[in-house]
Write a protein that holds these residues in place. Structure first.
Motif, PDB file in Angstrom:
ATOM      1  N   LEU A   1       0.821  -1.211   0.000  1.00  0.00           N
ATOM      2  CA  LEU A   1       0.000   0.000   0.000  1.00  0.00           C
ATOM      3  C   LEU A   1       0.854   1.260   0.000  1.00  0.00           C
ATOM      4  O   LEU A   1       0.514   2.258  -0.637  1.00  0.00           O
ATOM      5  N   GLU A   2       1.976   1.218   0.709  1.00  0.00           N
ATOM      6  CA  GLU A   2       2.925   2.338   0.694  1.00  0.00           C
ATOM      7  C   GLU A   2       3.508   2.501  -0.707  1.00  0.00           C
ATOM      8  O   GLU A   2       3.650   3.611  -1.222  1.00  0.00           O
TER       9      GLU A   2
ATOM     10  N   TYR B   1      -0.693   5.047  -1.161  1.00  0.00           N
ATOM     11  CA  TYR B   1      -1.721   5.436  -0.204  1.00  0.00           C
ATOM     12  C   TYR B   1      -1.084   6.135   1.000  1.00  0.00           C
ATOM     13  O   TYR B   1       0.034   5.819   1.394  1.00  0.00           O
ATOM     14  N   SER B   2      -1.815   7.062   1.625  1.00  0.00           N
ATOM     15  CA  SER B   2      -1.329   7.765   2.810  1.00  0.00           C
ATOM     16  C   SER B   2      -1.443   6.868   4.036  1.00  0.00           C
ATOM     17  O   SER B   2      -2.109   5.828   4.009  1.00  0.00           O
TER      18      SER B   2
ATOM     19  N   VAL C   1      -5.107   6.318   5.022  1.00  0.00           N
ATOM     20  CA  VAL C   1      -5.843   5.352   4.202  1.00  0.00           C
ATOM     21  C   VAL C   1      -5.370   3.928   4.496  1.00  0.00           C
ATOM     22  O   VAL C   1      -6.183   2.997   4.570  1.00  0.00           O
ATOM     23  N   ILE C   2      -4.063   3.765   4.692  1.00  0.00           N
ATOM     24  CA  ILE C   2      -3.537   2.448   5.057  1.00  0.00           C
ATOM     25  C   ILE C   2      -4.174   1.977   6.362  1.00  0.00           C
ATOM     26  O   ILE C   2      -4.615   0.830   6.489  1.00  0.00           O
TER      27      ILE C   2
ATOM     28  N   PHE D   1      -7.720   0.803   5.679  1.00  0.00           N
ATOM     29  CA  PHE D   1      -7.761  -0.545   5.103  1.00  0.00           C
ATOM     30  C   PHE D   1      -7.595  -1.600   6.200  1.00  0.00           C
ATOM     31  O   PHE D   1      -8.330  -2.597   6.249  1.00  0.00           O
TER      32      PHE D   1
ATOM     33  N   ARG E   1      -5.562  -5.121  -8.560  1.00  0.00           N
ATOM     34  CA  ARG E   1      -5.393  -3.718  -8.168  1.00  0.00           C
ATOM     35  C   ARG E   1      -6.600  -2.887  -8.610  1.00  0.00           C
ATOM     36  O   ARG E   1      -6.497  -1.989  -9.454  1.00  0.00           O
TER      37      ARG E   1
ATOM     38  N   ILE F   1     -10.569   1.902  -5.527  1.00  0.00           N
ATOM     39  CA  ILE F   1     -10.445   1.885  -4.073  1.00  0.00           C
ATOM     40  C   ILE F   1     -11.645   1.247  -3.387  1.00  0.00           C
ATOM     41  O   ILE F   1     -11.491   0.553  -2.368  1.00  0.00           O
TER      42      ILE F   1
ATOM     43  N   ASP G   1      -0.070  10.922  10.672  1.00  0.00           N
ATOM     44  CA  ASP G   1      -0.276  12.004   9.701  1.00  0.00           C
ATOM     45  C   ASP G   1      -0.215  13.376  10.373  1.00  0.00           C
ATOM     46  O   ASP G   1       0.262  14.349   9.783  1.00  0.00           O
TER      47      ASP G   1
END
Length: 398
Positions: A44-45, A49-50, A53-54, A57, A104, A107, A364
């Protein structure tokens, strides 16, 4: 000659042979699971994704993990079976892995795939634990070996899959998971199912009241919720930091090392348990997290993170296995799978909803390093709860 010797040591239907088969099933099965989940944060990184968002998930995974563990635990006790659900859950893990890594998708479909992965992967891990613990007293005493084999398979998977990703990309992960799942299936199909306790009453939702009549079980739920909430939050922070500092190969070595060092503790747990009280092992494991998380925040490189990660032998391993046995003591015989999976739903599901999302937002807002320090400070709470439990009086079910 060698084959004849092995047959004499592990006769068909013998307890030693069954233990060996559980060990092998866990090695290959956990290898497959490591391919589905072990590189999730790094992937995810990599996709972009930020941290928030990670964390979202991971929280979705945990939320559906709660539903999966409640439902599967209840169904296992209701129908007196565990083995068929193992095959179903492992198959769904592979399917979700293909959607996440190979397709993939947009989202919103990613969230759906993570929901499926959460409902099946963690439930499957806990179900294997229950399968061993409910297969007779002799096999129950060998639980540490079986669980250690799982950590070994997970570690080997993480270490070996790093180079595979470097060569073929993340596309290779679901394919590898499929291959090793099929190997695990070829072993599992020969294993006997769990020996579920016969009970005069029909098991219904009302039967769950028996679990919650014991305040020690309730306190354990709260304590494990806090401990493994910290564990899940650290997993997110470690994954983000390791992905930033390293490559897929070094990330795999880092993650694999943390799993590999658990193996000796699990394998030797029978001897350790004879020398130390379960509650003391539980408290010790919780205390290690306070220092370990702070050190992870200070680590300047993934190599140093890997060295610090070796404390998993004294943090995650003692917390996990002692929690399993402490919970087992507090659960009625006819509700063993339900009780264990409800507890797992709390400490791997509910905790996994709250803590990863929260720590992602904290990271964040204040930065990754400060998030580590905040989490280390919070780790004092589960340590205190474990201390309180160690001094509580026993109480029988009513």
């Amino acid at each position: 000659m060698i084959y004849t010797k092995l047959r004499s040591l592990y006769p068909r239907g013998g307890t030693r042979r069954v233990i060996l088969m559980f060990v092998l099933m866990n090695v290959f099965g956990f290898f497959a699971l490591s391919g589905a989940r072990g590189f999730i944060v790094a992937f995810l990184e990599y996709v972009g994704y930020s941290a928030g968002v990670i964390g979202a998930f991971i929280s979705v995974m945990a939320a559906f993990g709660i539903a999966g563990q409640f439902a599967i635990g209840f169904l296992c006790d209701k129908y007196g079976r565990i083995k068929p659900f193992y095959f179903l859950l492992m198959t769904m893990v592979v399917v979700s892995g293909f959607v996440i890594y190979y397709v993939r998708p947009p989202i919103w479909i990613m969230f759906a795939a993570f929901a499926l992965l959460g409902a099946t992967l963690v439930t499957c891990i806990q179900l294997v634990d229950s399968w061993v613990l409910e297969s007779g007293d002799t096999l129950k005493q060998a639980y540490g070996k079986a669980r250690g084999a799982g950590s070994f398979g997970w570690a080997i998977g993480l270490i070996s899959l790093g180079p595979v990703i470097a060569i073929f990309g993340f596309y290779a992960l679901p394919v590898m998971s499929l291959i090793f799942t099929l190997i695990a299936f070829s072993i599992a199909i020969k294993l006997p199912d769990a020996k579920k306790t016969k009970h005069g009453k029909t098991i219904t939702v009302r039967s769950l009241k028996e679990l919650f009549a014991n305040y020690r079980y309730i306190h354990l739920l709260l304590t494990t919720f806090m401990i493994f909430g910290v564990v899940s939050a650290e997993w997110v922070l470690n994954g983000i930091k390791a992905a930033q500092l390293g490559t897929p190969v070094t990330f795999g070595i880092f993650s694999g090392t943390m799993a590999f060092v658990e193996v000796p503790f699990f394998a030797l747990f029978g001897r350790i348990q004879r020398r130390f009280k379960l509650t003391h092992i539980f408290v010790f494991g919780a205390s290690v997290y306070i220092v370990r998380i702070a050190l992870m925040g200070l680590a300047p490189s993934i190599g140093v993170m890997t060295l610090i990660g070796m404390t998993n032998a004294f943090a995650y391993a003692p917390c996990y296995i002692s929690a399993k046995f402490l919970l087992d003591k507090e659960i009625p015989q006819h509700l063993k799978t339900t009780g264990q999976l409800i507890a797992a739903a709390v400490f791997s599901g509910l905790a996994g909803i709250v803590f990863p999302a929260a720590i992602g937002l904290v990271a964040d807002a204040v930065g990754l390093t400060n998030a580590f320090f905040i989490l280390a400070g919070f780790a004092v709470v589960p340590f205190a709860l474990a201390l309180i439990f160690a001094n509580m009086k026993d109480k029988e079910f009513v």
